[in-house]
Design an enzyme around this catalytic site. Structure first.
Site, PDB file in Angstrom:
ATOM      1  CD1 TRP A   1      45.621  50.016  25.649  1.00 44.65           C
ATOM      2  CD2 TRP A   1      43.964  51.405  26.239  1.00 44.65           C
ATOM      3  NE1 TRP A   1      46.175  51.047  26.395  1.00 44.65           N
ATOM      4  CE2 TRP A   1      45.180  51.913  26.772  1.00 44.65           C
ATOM      5  CE3 TRP A   1      42.783  52.109  26.489  1.00 44.65           C
ATOM      6  CZ2 TRP A   1      45.248  53.090  27.524  1.00 44.65           C
ATOM      7  CZ3 TRP A   1      42.866  53.289  27.244  1.00 44.65           C
ATOM      8  CH2 TRP A   1      44.082  53.762  27.746  1.00 44.65           C
ATOM      9  CG  ASP A   2      48.450  50.653  22.799  1.00 45.82           C
ATOM     10  OD1 ASP A   2      47.966  49.877  23.644  1.00 45.82           O
ATOM     11  OD2 ASP A   2      49.508  51.283  22.980  1.00 45.82           O
TER      12      ASP A   2
ATOM     13  CD  GLU B   1      49.721  49.054  31.475  1.00 45.79           C
ATOM     14  OE1 GLU B   1      50.809  49.620  31.260  1.00 45.79           O
ATOM     15  OE2 GLU B   1      49.198  48.246  30.683  1.00 45.79           O
TER      16      GLU B   1
ATOM     17  CE  LYS C   1      53.056  52.549  31.763  1.00 49.30           C
ATOM     18  NZ  LYS C   1      52.853  51.232  31.172  1.00 49.30           N
ATOM     19  CD  GLN C   2      48.841  54.398  30.306  1.00 50.16           C
ATOM     20  OE1 GLN C   2      49.887  53.765  30.385  1.00 50.16           O
ATOM     21  NE2 GLN C   2      47.959  54.185  29.374  1.00 50.16           N
TER      22      GLN C   2
END
Ligand SMILES: *[C@@H]1O[C@H](CO)[C@@H](O)[C@H](O)[C@H]1NC(C)=O
Ligand SMILES: *[C@@H]1O[C@H](CO)[C@@H](O)[C@H](O)[C@H]1NC(C)=O
Ligand SMILES: *[C@@H]1O[C@H](CO)[C@@H](O)[C@H](O)[C@H]1NC(C)=O
Ligand SMILES: *[C@@H]1O[C@H](CO)[C@@H](O)[C@H](O)[C@H]1NC(C)=O
Ligand SMILES: *[C@@H]1O[C@H](CO)[C@@H](O)[C@H](O)[C@H]1NC(C)=O
Ligand SMILES: *[C@@H]1O[C@H](CO)[C@@H](O)[C@H](O)[C@H]1NC(C)=O
Ligand SMILES: *[C@@H]1O[C@H](CO)[C@@H](O)[C@H](O)[C@H]1NC(C)=O
Ligand SMILES: *[C@@H]1O[C@H](CO)[C@@H](O)[C@H](O)[C@H]1NC(C)=O
Ligand SMILES: *[C@@H]1O[C@H](CO)[C@@H](O)[C@H](O)[C@H]1NC(C)=O
Ligand SMILES: *[C@@H]1O[C@H](CO)[C@@H](O)[C@H](O)[C@H]1NC(C)=O
Length: 776
Positions: free
Chosen positions: A381-382, A510, A578-579
């Protein structure tokens, strides 16, 4: 942070001078050797603290400074006060030994880290299934030049010039200058070129010998190369990858032609300068193609065309899209991040034989991803969520290339959906060559499905920017949208009569697998389900109503007592993530919510009861989204506070990025770069791609002007100049259908302007938007 940046720049001051070549003659003895009289390219101003340079040399530097002129000045529209202010040149007196700091050159077809023994080629992978990784082509272009008799006073400069798309190693003594330039050709995109110029800088006329060392092994554990006998100074080899990725894919063969590199080259007595070109040509189509590009390149070395043609293509690319801020440190990050992403994407002009299928952009770019490093060159997806948005603003054709890396694999995605008991198309979390799942972590591979919504969202943004009907109808764009909606339609479950959710997924965070109703996943599913109907209206056709019915009834988890969005069903406040995840609802997803809810989401996912919630050591792109969202709320204290966290991931001197702030993780982390460029464009520029193009410029820290040049909206090109109190907008190209003037600037109900070609409209620096002029 900024002050430190400036000092570093000053320490590495240098000047780029106009490249002048006179009387170039083709040598008869060796095809690739040119004799040059009078050359100058990079001259260097070295701060006295390092060492003295000869008077003679200093004078020549001063002389050239008067005539200082170069690409970046041309397109930035002004001269930099000094070379240290030039944000497109990165230099060092030593080449970093740490691979995380080493720069790369590339053109989307091939790429290499400077001096590394490997070249990677777009779409060339070796290994079955989850072990598929970029296949190593031994570099035949890694040349190190050194003077055979090197005086102690010899100085070395290593320069990455992103305006020209070249890496230069320069060796200077009082008498001689060796300029070794490496580049991945921006037009003849199968080529890597090493150009070496030896020239005299004094009247001394002795023979000068330059040693050439090559850094390559003839073999690769990924490709069975066989070398052919040497012919006319040209070496060649070819070989197939050892293990194909999937039963459905064939063995791909790589063909390489390259100039034999001698162990040394000599500037004869009394000859003032000489240029050499060593060319590597790689094709994964055929030997004929590799040979064709090799010979085209060779022909162009006459008259220095090969180099000039490359530089001109980069300059065109920059002229078509660039961002300037008079904060040098930020500008340097902008130019370098844009360069690294652009050098992993195809050139702008890929007509005819220059064309090639694009297999997608990986987190480490095209120059990384071999072995089990840097996510093995897989596409995540980046690509859509992080690198794509800033590219879409300037280069819709390159954005389309990224989308084509998905449409190319519609059949594989259909099969994946079927295997999992779903309908439509289901893209895997990680793909490489075949389009089938190559994710080595089975849990992540199984649960992280939001990529299917991220692709739909990227497509929606593309269509709003371009109205590209041809892509939708003739290049599978509409099929892509329908396949994704069909997938989510079969993937959702019925929570109640009017509420649909998604069970068993991994969100962008994640740390949490197999959760129900991830707020981010549900939101992108909703976007996917609504998209086909929006496109159908544009295409005068229809799609099943059930998709949009379900889309309208997607459940978006919300806690009405605490007024925030829980990341998934059962999320407990303070649980470490995580993010950036739930905060992505605001931007990029543009989900409407009251300001106080926005603030709550941003605060509750940053820290809870004094403890970090979003891991401060998590991947680089997270803080970009916090910054953009705080800027939207006009809370500059918080915005700058989080913006500041971005810089830890950047490695001097060539501004490469590591995935994590402690220097660990993937390099050269383009996901973080994409996030940074989004901070500039969507954050400080306040750009939103809706039914109109909205913006709300804010000057970035320590700047007085902020320019976005060449923003491409509806086939028209726009320049923005933001200052303390004003915003000027100029339409420089107007190709929207044949309606002219086609675009209107709307500041308020009573303040509107028709945008006319070449005319600048100056308004107060307030939120405004540009819309299609209706009913003309
Ligand atoms: C080099 O030669 C030129 C012309 O012969 C002369 O004018 C110049 O002074 C010489 N330079 C040096 C550094 O000897
Ligand atoms: C590659 O060649 C080198 C030198 O000939 C040799 O040492 C090495 O074992 C070879 N590697 C493979 C994978 O064949
Ligand atoms: C932005 O553009 C204006 C107008 O061309 C120019 O005066 C200014 O120097 C530019 N700013 C930067 C940082 O390039
Ligand atoms: C693109 O490249 C081709 C082949 O080199 C050339 O003929 C054509 O003019 C180029 N087109 C543009 C728009 O530069
Ligand atoms: C897939 O589509 C078929 C035919 O429209 C339908 O019968 C089936 O229920 C769908 N499967 C899922 C999982 O929705
Ligand atoms: C969802 O459930 C309701 C009843 O609870 C039912 O009427 C409706 O048809 C269901 N929708 C789907 C798509 O299954
Ligand atoms: C998700 O929902 C299913 C069905 O209600 C349930 O069995 C499962 O425990 C839920 N998972 C979580 C993590 O709550
Ligand atoms: C849709 O219909 C409108 C109005 O008839 C027409 O202008 C437009 O070209 C059509 N679009 C497509 C893609 O056929
Ligand atoms: C910015 O947000 C912080 C945290 O909510 C708050 O303390 C501060 O007052 C806000 N500043 C402004 C200018 O709104
Ligand atoms: C960024 O953080 C550094 C300390 O890490 C601090 O010195 C600097 O002032 C901060 N800059 C901004 C703009 O907040």
């Amino acid at each position: 942070m900024y002050e430190i940046g400036l000092l570093q720049v000053a320490g590495a001051a240098l000047v780029l001078l106009f490249f002048v070549l006179l009387n170039i003659l083709l040598s008869s003895s060796m095809n690739t050797e040119l004799i040059v009289e009078n050359t100058d390219d990079y001259a260097i101003t070295i701060p006295k603290v390092f060492f003295e340079v000869s008077n003679n040399y200093q004078q020549s530097v001063m002389k050239w400074q008067d005539q200082y002129s170069r690409g970046v000045c041309l397109f930035a529209g002004h001269r930099y006060k000094s070379s240290a202010d030039d944000p497109s040149v990165f230099s060092s007196t030593v080449f970093p030994s740490n691979s995380k700091q080493q720069p790369s050159v590339g053109n989307g077809y091939l790429a290499t880290v400077i001096y590394s023994n490997t070249v990677y080629v777009n779409g060339l992978y070796n290994g079955k299934g989850t072990s598929s990784h970029r296949a190593r082509v031994p570099s035949t272009a890694a040349i190190t030049a050194s003077l055979q008799e090197s005086p102690v006073s010899a100085s070395h400069f290593y320069i990455l010039d992103v305006a020209k798309g070249v890496f230069v190693h320069q060796i200077t003594t009082g008498d001689v200058k060796v300029s070794h330039t490496t580049y991945a050709h921006q037009v003849l995109n199968r080529l890597l070129v090493n150009q070496i110029i030896i020239s005299r800088t004094s009247n001394k006329s002795d023979e000068v010998t330059v040693k050439l060392d090559t850094n390559s092994l003839p073999n690769s554990t990924d490709i069975n190369f066989k070398e052919n006998p040497l012919k006319d100074n040209i070496r060649s080899m070819q070989g197939g990858i050892i293990v194909p990725e999937h039963d459905s894919t064939q063995v791909v063969t790589a063909y390489v032609y390259w100039t034999d590199v001698p162990s040394c080259i000599t500037l004869p007595k009394d000859v003032s300068a000489r240029q050499y070109n060593f060319i590597t040509s790689i094709s994964k189509t055929s030997g004929d193609e590799a040979y064709y590009f090799y010979t085209e390149g060779l022909k162009m070395t006459a008259n220095n065309e090969l180099y000039q043609n490359h530089v001109a293509a980069w300059e065109t690319k920059w002229r078509n899209g660039h961002i300037d801020i008079d904060n040098v440190y930020l500008s340097r990050i902008i130019y370098s991040t844009m360069y690294y992403i652009l050098s992993s994407l195809p050139p702008l002009n890929t007509t005819g034989r220059l064309d090639f299928p694009f297999y997608g952009l990986a987190p480490g770019g095209l120059a990384n991803g071999g072995g089990n490093q840097d996510y093995m060159g897989h596409v995540f997806w980046d690509q859509e969520t992080w690198m794509y948005p800033p590219i879409l603003l300037f280069h819709p054709n390159l954005a389309k290339s990224m989308l084509s890396s998905r449409t190319r694999h519609i059949d594989a995605a259909r099969n994946i959906a079927k295997c999992n008991g779903y309908n439509g198309t289901m893209y895997p979390w990680e793909m490489a060559y075949s389009g089938y799942d190559v994710c080595p972590d089975r849990t992540v591979g199984k649960f992280e499905q939001h990529v299917n919504g991220d692709i739909a969202y990227a497509l929606q943004q593309y269509v709003r920017m371009t109205e590209d009907v041809q892509f939708l109808l003739e290049e599978n764009g509409f099929d892509l949208a329908k396949g994704l909606a069909e997938f989510w339609y079969s993937r959702v479950y019925n929570i109640s009569m009017t509420k649909y959710g998604v069970m068993g997924v991994m969100p962008p965070d994640e740390y949490h697998e197999n959760v129900n109703n991830s707020v981010y996943t549900n939101m992108v599913a909703k976007i996917s389900l609504l998209l086909p109907k929006q496109l159908a209206q544009m295409l005068n056709t229809s799609v099943p109503e059930c998709w949009s019915d379900v889309g309208n009834q997607m459940y978006i988890p919300y806690d009405s007592s605490l007024k925030y969005h829980p990341e998934y069903d059962g999320y407990q406040l303070g649980t470490v993530v995580k993010q950036a995840d739930a905060i992505l609802l605001q931007f990029p997803l543009m989900y409407d919510m009251p300001d106080d809810v926005q603030v709550n989401d941003l605060l509750l996912y940053e820290t809870y009861k004094g403890k970090p919630v979003t891991n401060p050591d998590g991947p680089a792109m997270t803080w970009a989204m916090f910054t953009i969202n705080w800027l939207k709320l006009k809370n500059f204290t918080k915005a700058y506070d989080v913006f500041n966290k971005t810089f830890a991931n950047i490695q001097e001197p060539f501004m490469t990025w590591t995935e994590n702030p402690d220097g660990t993780g993937a390099v050269n982390f383009q996901t973080g770069m994409g996030g940074f460029l989004q901070t500039i464009t969507f954050g400080f520029g306040g750009i939103r791609i809706k039914s109109c193009l909205e913006f709300d410029f804010v000057l970035p820290p320590k700047s007085t002007t902020f320019n976005i040049t060449g923003l491409n909206y509806l086939s028209s090109s726009l320049n923005f100049v933001a200052r303390e109190t004003s915003l000027s907008i100029t339409l420089t190209e107007d190709n929207y259908r044949s309606i002219i003037p086609s675009l209107q600037l709307i500041v308020s109900k009573t303040e509107t302007y028709d945008l006319k070609l070449g005319k600048t409209v100056k308004i107060a620096r307030v939120p405004a938007r540009i819309c299609k002029k209706q009913n003309v």
